[in-house]
Design a protein around this motif. Structure first.
Motif, PDB file in Angstrom:
ATOM      1  N   GLU A  85      38.360  33.337  32.491  1.00 22.37           N
ATOM      2  CA  GLU A  85      39.706  33.835  32.748  1.00 22.37           C
ATOM      3  C   GLU A  85      40.191  34.612  31.527  1.00 22.37           C
ATOM      4  O   GLU A  85      39.881  34.249  30.395  1.00 22.37           O
ATOM      5  CB  GLU A  85      40.667  32.679  33.046  1.00 22.37           C
ATOM      6  CG  GLU A  85      40.339  31.926  34.323  1.00 22.37           C
ATOM      7  CD  GLU A  85      41.372  30.859  34.663  1.00 22.37           C
ATOM      8  OE1 GLU A  85      42.437  30.843  33.998  1.00 22.37           O
ATOM      9  OE2 GLU A  85      41.122  30.046  35.566  1.00 22.37           O
TER      10      GLU A  85
ATOM     11  N   PHE B  41      43.778  36.619  29.894  1.00 19.60           N
ATOM     12  CA  PHE B  41      45.222  36.840  29.987  1.00 19.60           C
ATOM     13  C   PHE B  41      45.612  38.077  29.184  1.00 19.60           C
ATOM     14  O   PHE B  41      45.049  38.345  28.110  1.00 19.60           O
ATOM     15  CB  PHE B  41      45.989  35.625  29.451  1.00 19.60           C
ATOM     16  CG  PHE B  41      46.074  34.483  30.426  1.00 19.60           C
ATOM     17  CD1 PHE B  41      47.244  34.229  31.133  1.00 19.60           C
ATOM     18  CD2 PHE B  41      44.976  33.665  30.650  1.00 19.60           C
ATOM     19  CE1 PHE B  41      47.319  33.191  32.034  1.00 19.60           C
ATOM     20  CE2 PHE B  41      45.046  32.617  31.550  1.00 19.60           C
ATOM     21  CZ  PHE B  41      46.224  32.386  32.250  1.00 19.60           C
TER      22      PHE B  41
ATOM     23  N   CYS C  28      46.481  37.276  34.793  1.00 15.99           N
ATOM     24  CA  CYS C  28      45.315  36.405  34.634  1.00 15.99           C
ATOM     25  C   CYS C  28      44.257  36.878  35.614  1.00 15.99           C
ATOM     26  O   CYS C  28      44.491  36.867  36.830  1.00 15.99           O
ATOM     27  CB  CYS C  28      45.676  34.949  34.914  1.00 15.99           C
ATOM     28  SG  CYS C  28      44.237  33.845  34.981  1.00 15.99           S
TER      29      CYS C  28
ATOM     30  N   TYR D 295      43.110  36.030  41.172  1.00 14.74           N
ATOM     31  CA  TYR D 295      43.964  36.683  40.172  1.00 14.74           C
ATOM     32  C   TYR D 295      45.394  36.152  40.307  1.00 14.74           C
ATOM     33  O   TYR D 295      45.855  35.822  41.389  1.00 14.74           O
ATOM     34  CB  TYR D 295      44.008  38.199  40.393  1.00 14.74           C
ATOM     35  CG  TYR D 295      42.795  38.973  39.932  1.00 14.74           C
ATOM     36  CD1 TYR D 295      41.576  38.350  39.664  1.00 14.74           C
ATOM     37  CD2 TYR D 295      42.859  40.349  39.770  1.00 14.74           C
ATOM     38  CE1 TYR D 295      40.477  39.086  39.260  1.00 14.74           C
ATOM     39  CE2 TYR D 295      41.757  41.093  39.361  1.00 14.74           C
ATOM     40  CZ  TYR D 295      40.568  40.462  39.107  1.00 14.74           C
ATOM     41  OH  TYR D 295      39.480  41.181  38.705  1.00 14.74           O
TER      42      TYR D 295
ATOM     43  N   LEU E 277      50.521  30.942  29.720  1.00 12.40           N
ATOM     44  CA  LEU E 277      49.485  29.917  29.595  1.00 12.40           C
ATOM     45  C   LEU E 277      50.022  28.542  29.978  1.00 12.40           C
ATOM     46  O   LEU E 277      49.311  27.741  30.593  1.00 12.40           O
ATOM     47  CB  LEU E 277      48.951  29.899  28.163  1.00 12.40           C
ATOM     48  CG  LEU E 277      48.128  31.124  27.742  1.00 12.40           C
ATOM     49  CD1 LEU E 277      47.820  31.080  26.254  1.00 12.40           C
ATOM     50  CD2 LEU E 277      46.836  31.203  28.537  1.00 12.40           C
TER      51      LEU E 277
ATOM     52  N   ARG F 140      50.165  28.432  33.705  1.00 15.17           N
ATOM     53  CA  ARG F 140      48.819  28.385  34.293  1.00 15.17           C
ATOM     54  C   ARG F 140      48.173  27.006  34.107  1.00 15.17           C
ATOM     55  O   ARG F 140      47.707  26.381  35.068  1.00 15.17           O
ATOM     56  CB  ARG F 140      47.940  29.476  33.664  1.00 15.17           C
ATOM     57  CG  ARG F 140      46.434  29.274  33.790  1.00 15.17           C
ATOM     58  CD  ARG F 140      45.950  29.333  35.241  1.00 15.17           C
ATOM     59  NE  ARG F 140      44.517  29.127  35.335  1.00 15.17           N
ATOM     60  CZ  ARG F 140      43.946  27.956  35.591  1.00 15.17           C
ATOM     61  NH1 ARG F 140      44.683  26.872  35.786  1.00 15.17           N
ATOM     62  NH2 ARG F 140      42.632  27.851  35.666  1.00 15.17           N
TER      63      ARG F 140
ATOM     64  N   LEU G 260      38.074  30.917  28.142  1.00 20.27           N
ATOM     65  CA  LEU G 260      39.391  31.536  28.245  1.00 20.27           C
ATOM     66  C   LEU G 260      39.456  32.681  27.248  1.00 20.27           C
ATOM     67  O   LEU G 260      39.347  32.467  26.041  1.00 20.27           O
ATOM     68  CB  LEU G 260      40.490  30.508  27.948  1.00 20.27           C
ATOM     69  CG  LEU G 260      41.914  31.063  27.841  1.00 20.27           C
ATOM     70  CD1 LEU G 260      42.347  31.697  29.167  1.00 20.27           C
ATOM     71  CD2 LEU G 260      42.892  29.967  27.427  1.00 20.27           C
TER      72      LEU G 260
ATOM     73  N   ALA H  48      42.009  42.841  33.029  1.00 20.10           N
ATOM     74  CA  ALA H  48      43.264  42.113  32.809  1.00 20.10           C
ATOM     75  C   ALA H  48      44.381  43.076  32.425  1.00 20.10           C
ATOM     76  O   ALA H  48      45.528  42.942  32.876  1.00 20.10           O
ATOM     77  CB  ALA H  48      43.071  41.061  31.718  1.00 20.10           C
TER      78      ALA H  48
END
Length: 607
Positions: A395, A397, A411, A424, A445, A448, A463, A533
């Motif tokens: 993932e 960000f 994301c 997404y 974050l 999420r 991440l 992203a």
């Protein structure tokens, strides 16, 4: 064969009637759904001591229980099978992933009908043409109709409130019926011609226009003759582009191609003899890998499991299958119309079939090549980060805004198969200082990974955070605060020159700083995910910013509804003049009290 399931005891009491069988594992989870004319014979074929395909053997090794449902005939078995596959999506079945509704061209009722794109339930009064395989193909048709016949495509609300022609009139794509610049009879003729085109009667339309052009020339009405000439030229251009011209009827052409690693089904839609467009499908292939098996599964799920989907009178395929007669019977009963599935065709239909096969082969080759390329990148990343195995979920960000306005965090999710766009997410950032990217990242974050504590969402293996040491520190802080299990944290910072290939990477913390060669496949994967992203964040930011700028400040004022807003703007001549007015001047407008004028003034000057 090392299987806990007692197949001999099961088969000894299994029925020989038609029906559906469901194979389950030790946890009771559904593995596979199938149908059979003779349940006992079909199920016995799974438990042979030799001759099983590897994927079938893998399925059988997991079977702990088999359930059967007897049906009156094979057609009922087929219907039940498709219902169960659609509901449960067993992992070993061939699965069609296509939940989108298909677009139609919609022609509304009324004195000045509108042409537009329609999806979903057909509730509005008017005519529907299609379905088209994609929005792109439908826009192509509407673009041609705009140029040739100038039928309006604006929404009714826009049409009713016009006081002068819009830009479409200025560029010759609408005759401005909204302000009475075209007679109803002339407009109705344009609508009739548009309908002829959408019904596939392009040749008859071209002949009619040619005759009208000759009559106009005879009357010395050369301006009208020139208009008709241009319309004919547009129609002929479309016919020239139709390399498969000459067919007739409503036909769907389906070609399946199967290779190690995947399958592709290419669909060409023909309505009224005119090719509307095409689309690729990549079904999840289970234990069967024959072309006929893929086609039979596709047809069942595409048409039978979706009764609302348009069914043509003829389906052309590139392979035959023993289930086709039962499928035809089931579809005929379900839709109350005759259907033919043909494998051997000639002339124009053979060209359609060949083109569908060529498209399916090309699309599958490109997909497999991309997948192999992506797999190599994931393996290179695992080597670069010294991982035991390539990651299965990554993932990334990113934050996007314009001087702090309409901040959006994105994301994006990638796996070995590529971008997982269905997973997404975008986060509209609220309550932070404008331009504070650290606070925006912290909020995104937290939202999420806060869901993980609620038992929602999946934990990524890696991440990625688009940013330097500051963004990395924020991510560390959030993960520690939420007690997120260990995962690999990778910060991606642009180099001093901010050129691609010179990125600085941080593994887990700022102390572990490193770079990768510009030609490294691992770096290319990181760049690909980072750029995706960034793209997704910018798209969301622009949409949010555009919505905010289209929204009047008056909409937030209690007591000022649509009618009062219209009256206010009409009284002052627009929002700009209203914004310049004082409270006393606003209170002079019809229906506006002093208290309401205070609220309106405050809303217009809140920033």
């Amino acid at each position: 064969m090392g299987n806990a399931f007692d197949d001999a005891a099961f088969l000894a009491h299994c029925s020989s009637h038609p029906g559906v069988y469901r194979m389950l594992d030790a946890k009771g989870e559904l593995l596979y759904v199938g149908k059979a004319k003779n349940l006992k014979k079909r199920l016995a074929s799974y438990f042979r001591t030799s001759g099983l395909a590897p994927k079938t053997a893998a399925l059988v090794a997991r079977i702990a229980q088999v359930e059967t449902t007897i049906t009156a005939n094979e057609t009922e078995a087929l219907l039940l099978e498709q219902t169960l596959i659609k509901e449960w999506r067993p992992p070993y079945n061939i699965l069609l992933r296509d939940d989108k509704s298909y677009p139609y061209v919609f022609l509304s009722d009324g004195a000045f009908p509108q042409l537009g794109i329609h999806r979903g339930a057909k509730q509005r009064k008017g005519r529907y043409f299609g379905p088209y395989p994609s929005a792109g193909s439908i826009r192509e048709s509407l673009g041609l109709l705009q140029k040739a016949f100038q039928v309006r495509q604006c929404e009714d609300s826009y049409f009713r409130n016009r006081t002068r022609p819009c830009l479409q009139y200025q560029i010759g794509r609408c005759k401005a019926p909204c302000v009475g610049l075209v007679e109803p009879a002339e407009y109705a003729e344009d609508v009739r011609h548009s309908v002829m085109f959408l019904e596939g009667r392009s040749n008859a339309l071209a002949e009619e226009l040619s005759a009208a052009m000759e009559r106009a020339a005879t009357r010395l009405d050369f301006e009208r003759a020139a208009e008709l000439r241009d319309q004919i030229a547009l129609l002929r251009r479309v016919q020239d582009q139709q390399s498969m011209e000459g067919g007739s009827g409503d036909v769907d052409v389906l070609a399946a191609v199967v290779k190690p690693g995947g399958a592709c089904v290419h669909l060409i839609s023909v309505r009224g003899g005119r090719v509307l467009g095409s689309k690729n499908f990549f079904p999840q292939v289970g234990i069967e890998e024959e072309v006929g098996d893929v086609l039979a599964a596709f047809l069942g799920q595409y048409y039978l499991a979706n009764p609302e989907r348009d069914l043509p009178g003829e389906i052309i395929v590139n392979a035959t299958h023993e289930d086709f007669p039962a499928l035809i019977l089931a579809l005929t009963e379900q839709r109350s119309r005759e259907l033919h599935i043909r494998h051997r065709v000639r002339a124009t239909r053979a060209r359609w079939q060949q083109l569908a096969v060529a498209n399916a082969e090309q699309a599958l080759s490109a997909r497999l090549a991309h997948r192999q390329h992506l797999t190599a990148r994931f393996e290179a990343l695992a080597e670069a980060l010294d991982l035991d195995a390539p990651p299965l979920r990554m993932e990334c960000f990113d934050i996007s805004h314009s001087s702090g306005e309409a901040t959006v965090a994105s994301c994006v999710v990638f796996g070995p198969e590529g971008a997982l766009k269905g997973e997404y997410r975008r986060y509209n950032i609220e309550g932070v200082t404008a331009g504070d990217d650290y606070a925006a990242m912290q909020q995104a974050l937290t939202r999420r990974f806060g869901k993980l504590q609620e038992g929602e969402g999946k934990l990524p293996d890696i991440l990625l955070v688009d940013g330097g040491k500051g963004q990395l520190a924020i991510a560390q802080e959030v993960l520690q605060e939420l007690a997120v299990p260990d995962l690999i944290l990778l910060g991606v910072a642009k180099g001093v020159t901010r050129k691609p290939g010179l990125e600085t990477l941080y593994l887990n913390d700022a102390a572990h700083e490193f770079t990768l060669p510009a030609d490294s496949p691992a770096l290319h994967l990181i760049q690909q995910i980072r750029d995706e992203a960034h793209r997704f964040a910018i798209t969301g930011h622009r949409a949010r910013r555009g919505k905010a700028r289209r929204t009047s400040s008056l909409e937030e004022v209690a007591g000022v509804g649509p009618k009062r807003r219209r009256e206010l703007l009409k009284f002052f001549g627009g929002l700009q003049e209203l914004s310049r007015a004082s409270i006393d001047e606003i209170a002079k407008a019809p229906g506006i009290s002093k208290k309401l004028a205070d609220s309106i003034y405050a809303a217009l000057h809140s920033e």
